[in-house]
Design a protein around this motif. Structure first.
Motif, short mmCIF file in Angstrom:
data_model
loop_
_atom_site.label_atom_id
_atom_site.label_comp_id
_atom_site.label_asym_id
_atom_site.label_seq_id
_atom_site.Cartn_x
_atom_site.Cartn_y
_atom_site.Cartn_z
N CYS A 1 -1.13 -20.34 -2.58
CA CYS A 1 -1.81 -19.35 -1.74
C CYS A 1 -1.20 -17.98 -2.04
O CYS A 1 0.03 -17.84 -2.13
CB CYS A 1 -1.63 -19.72 -0.27
N VAL A 2 -2.04 -16.97 -2.21
CA VAL A 2 -1.58 -15.63 -2.57
C VAL A 2 -2.08 -14.63 -1.54
O VAL A 2 -3.25 -14.68 -1.14
CB VAL A 2 -2.08 -15.23 -3.98
N ALA A 3 -1.21 -13.72 -1.12
CA ALA A 3 -1.57 -12.69 -0.15
C ALA A 3 -1.01 -11.34 -0.59
O ALA A 3 0.12 -11.26 -1.05
CB ALA A 3 -1.04 -13.05 1.24
N TYR A 4 -1.85 -10.29 -0.45
CA TYR A 4 -1.45 -8.91 -0.75
C TYR A 4 -1.59 -8.07 0.52
O TYR A 4 -2.53 -8.28 1.31
CB TYR A 4 -2.35 -8.29 -1.82
N SER A 5 -0.70 -7.10 0.66
CA SER A 5 -0.82 -6.14 1.75
C SER A 5 -0.56 -4.75 1.23
O SER A 5 0.46 -4.49 0.56
CB SER A 5 0.18 -6.47 2.87
N PHE A 6 -1.48 -3.82 1.54
CA PHE A 6 -1.34 -2.41 1.17
C PHE A 6 -1.32 -1.60 2.46
O PHE A 6 -2.34 -1.47 3.13
CB PHE A 6 -2.50 -1.97 0.28
N SER A 7 -0.13 -1.08 2.81
CA SER A 7 -0.01 -0.34 4.06
C SER A 7 1.16 0.63 3.96
O SER A 7 2.23 0.29 3.44
CB SER A 7 0.20 -1.30 5.23
N MET A 8 0.95 1.84 4.50
CA MET A 8 2.00 2.85 4.52
C MET A 8 2.49 3.13 5.93
O MET A 8 3.41 3.93 6.12
CB MET A 8 1.50 4.15 3.88
N ASP A 9 1.89 2.51 6.93
CA ASP A 9 2.27 2.81 8.31
C ASP A 9 3.03 1.68 8.99
O ASP A 9 3.36 1.77 10.17
CB ASP A 9 1.03 3.17 9.14
N SER B 1 3.84 -7.14 -0.85
CA SER B 1 3.61 -5.95 -0.03
C SER B 1 3.74 -4.72 -0.93
O SER B 1 4.73 -4.56 -1.65
CB SER B 1 4.64 -5.89 1.10
N PHE B 2 2.71 -3.85 -0.87
CA PHE B 2 2.67 -2.67 -1.74
C PHE B 2 2.73 -1.41 -0.88
O PHE B 2 1.92 -1.20 0.02
CB PHE B 2 1.39 -2.67 -2.56
N ASP B 3 3.71 -0.55 -1.20
CA ASP B 3 3.90 0.69 -0.46
C ASP B 3 4.61 1.67 -1.39
O ASP B 3 5.73 1.40 -1.83
CB ASP B 3 4.73 0.44 0.80
N PRO B 4 3.99 2.81 -1.74
CA PRO B 4 4.62 3.75 -2.67
C PRO B 4 5.87 4.40 -2.09
O PRO B 4 6.65 5.02 -2.83
CB PRO B 4 3.53 4.79 -2.91
N SER B 5 6.11 4.26 -0.79
CA SER B 5 7.30 4.86 -0.19
C SER B 5 8.49 3.91 -0.24
O SER B 5 9.61 4.31 0.15
CB SER B 5 7.03 5.25 1.26
N ASN B 6 8.29 2.66 -0.67
CA ASN B 6 9.42 1.72 -0.76
C ASN B 6 10.45 2.24 -1.74
O ASN B 6 10.13 2.59 -2.89
CB ASN B 6 8.94 0.34 -1.23
N SER B 7 11.69 2.28 -1.32
CA SER B 7 12.76 2.76 -2.22
C SER B 7 13.25 1.66 -3.13
O SER B 7 13.78 1.91 -4.20
CB SER B 7 13.92 3.31 -1.39
N ASN B 8 13.09 0.41 -2.71
CA ASN B 8 13.55 -0.72 -3.50
C ASN B 8 12.50 -1.82 -3.49
O ASN B 8 11.71 -1.94 -2.55
CB ASN B 8 14.86 -1.30 -2.96
N GLY C 1 -0.12 -12.26 -12.61
CA GLY C 1 -0.61 -13.56 -13.05
C GLY C 1 -1.49 -14.26 -12.03
O GLY C 1 -1.50 -15.49 -11.96
N HIS C 2 -2.24 -13.47 -11.23
CA HIS C 2 -3.08 -14.05 -10.19
C HIS C 2 -4.56 -13.92 -10.54
O HIS C 2 -5.01 -12.85 -10.93
CB HIS C 2 -2.83 -13.35 -8.84
N ASP C 3 -5.29 -14.99 -10.37
CA ASP C 3 -6.74 -14.95 -10.53
C ASP C 3 -7.44 -14.76 -9.19
O ASP C 3 -8.58 -14.29 -9.14
CB ASP C 3 -7.26 -16.26 -11.17
N ILE C 4 -6.77 -15.12 -8.11
CA ILE C 4 -7.35 -15.07 -6.77
C ILE C 4 -6.33 -14.50 -5.80
O ILE C 4 -5.13 -14.79 -5.89
CB ILE C 4 -7.78 -16.47 -6.29
N VAL C 5 -6.81 -13.68 -4.87
CA VAL C 5 -6.01 -13.25 -3.72
C VAL C 5 -6.69 -13.83 -2.49
O VAL C 5 -7.80 -13.42 -2.14
CB VAL C 5 -5.92 -11.71 -3.62
#
Length: 372
Positions: A176-184, A203-210, A268-272
């Motif tokens: 099972c694959v899950a993505y999250s895009f959130s800055m708040d 989890s994707f956030d351009p403000s993440n320092s690490n 390497g994901h075909d499905i989210v």
């Protein structure tokens, strides 16, 4: 046939009639041989303008009037199959096109006609609000924020929900694959829910320092062996094609942006299976990219916040044109098989900087892909 015509011009009228009667049977026989036997002759293996074969022989071309079976179907001209099923009596080539349609969706965004035949802010806004507040699919069991156990729908409304019908959830023996895009930071409950399901979570956030393993930068590292562990990436969603992307300088926020298709390929994901997105008004162009690229068909559950207070990134035109564009995006989502299961209104009553009483400034919408 020429000999038949030549004999017709000779002799007296009675003689001509007699000759004609004698020549009709052989002429009909010759015509029969041309029609029946001709197409069965071996096909010529040569080509040329004069269709001449070896040693001056004549090559015949047989024209077919059968339907063109390999004709490409323009996806934008295909009616959306609401039930996702195959049409009765369809041939094999139609089934292949149906599969292609389900996988890639329409290649270009189809703009919808005006709501009342001409630009009208009230009419355009009215049909958008009607569309996003009426669920199109009812779920007997749901996953609510922060909970990984499927339960019947509660009496009170949640910020979002995931449909937990068996046919919509990934099989227990499948990854099972899950993505999250959130800055708040409002995706904490989503991350908790999908982690509880044992999904591979990113989890994707351009403000993440690490990143999740402590390394700085925008590395895309997967966690295939650590179900439930959240991998954090300093990255954001891009909606422009490669040729339309602006030159990015080092350290610019855009230097860590990739399209969803690029991210999935890198991981390497075909499905989210589950995707959460609060893109701060970039959602409209991102949705368009997913629709036109076909990436949308790789997402099974989509939770996204749509913002109405302003047009959004790279969206221009009059207020009426913007509303029409938004509605076209929503209609394309539906045409691609996405059904709305839940809608939650946000705060404020501003739409395109106008104060309205019958709409909110944002809505968090939950969809499921009925064609996965």
């Amino acid at each position: 046939m020429r000999s038949c015509a030549r004999w017709w011009g000779r002799g007296s009228p009675p003689l001509r009639v007699g000759i004609l009667l004698l020549l009709i049977p052989p002429c009909l026989l010759a015509l029969h041989l041309l029609v029946v036997v001709g197409p069965q002759l071996p096909r010529a293996s040569w080509s040329g303008e004069d269709r001449q074969g070896p040693e001056g022989s004549v090559a015949f071309t047989v024209l077919s009037i059968e339907p063109e079976r390999n004709r490409r179907v323009d996806p934008s001209q295909r009616p959306a199959a609401e039930d996702g099923g195959r049409r009765e009596g369809a041939g094999a080539f139609e089934d292949e096109n149906e599969i292609h349609w389900r996988q890639v969706g329409p290649k270009t965004l189809e703009m919808q006609p005006w709501a009342v035949g001409q630009p009208s802010f009230t009419a355009e806004l009215g049909r958008i609000i009607t569309h996003i507040v009426r669920p199109q699919l009812s779920c007997s069991r749901i996953l609510s924020p922060g909970q990984a156990q499927a339960l019947p729908p509660p009496a009170s409304s949640h910020h979002w929900m995931l449909c937990a019908e068996d046919w919509l959830l990934p099989a227990a023996d499948r990854p099972c694959v899950a993505y999250s895009f959130s800055m708040d930071g409002r995706d904490a409950d989503f991350l908790k829910t999908v982690s509880g399901l044992g999904c591979e979570v990113h989890s994707f956030d351009p403000s993440n320092s690490n990143t999740s393993d402590g390394r700085p930068g925008n590395s895309l590292a997967s966690n295939h062996s650590n179900g439930g562990v959240v991998s954090k990436h300093k990255m954001w969603l891009e909606w422009r094609g490669p040729r339309k992307r602006k030159h990015k300088t080092r350290g610019n926020l855009g230097s860590v942006s990739k399209t969803l298709a690029d991210i999935m390929t890198a991981l390497g994901h075909d499905i989210v299976h589950f995707l959460y997105a609060d893109l701060l008004s970039a959602e409209w162009r991102v949705f368009q990219n997913w629709i036109e690229s076909g990436t949308l068909q790789s997402v099974h559950h989509l939770v996204a916040t749509v913002h109405l207070q302003w047009a959004g990134f790279e969206v221009g035109g009059t207020d009426e044109q913007v509303l029409r564009y938004w509605f076209s995006i929503l209609q394309s989502l539906q045409a691609s098989g996405f059904k709305l299961i839940h809608s939650s209104a946000g705060e404020g009553h501003s739409v395109l900087k106008r104060r309205v009483t019958n709409a909110h400034s944002s809505y968090t919408l939950s969809w499921v892909n009925t064609r996965h």
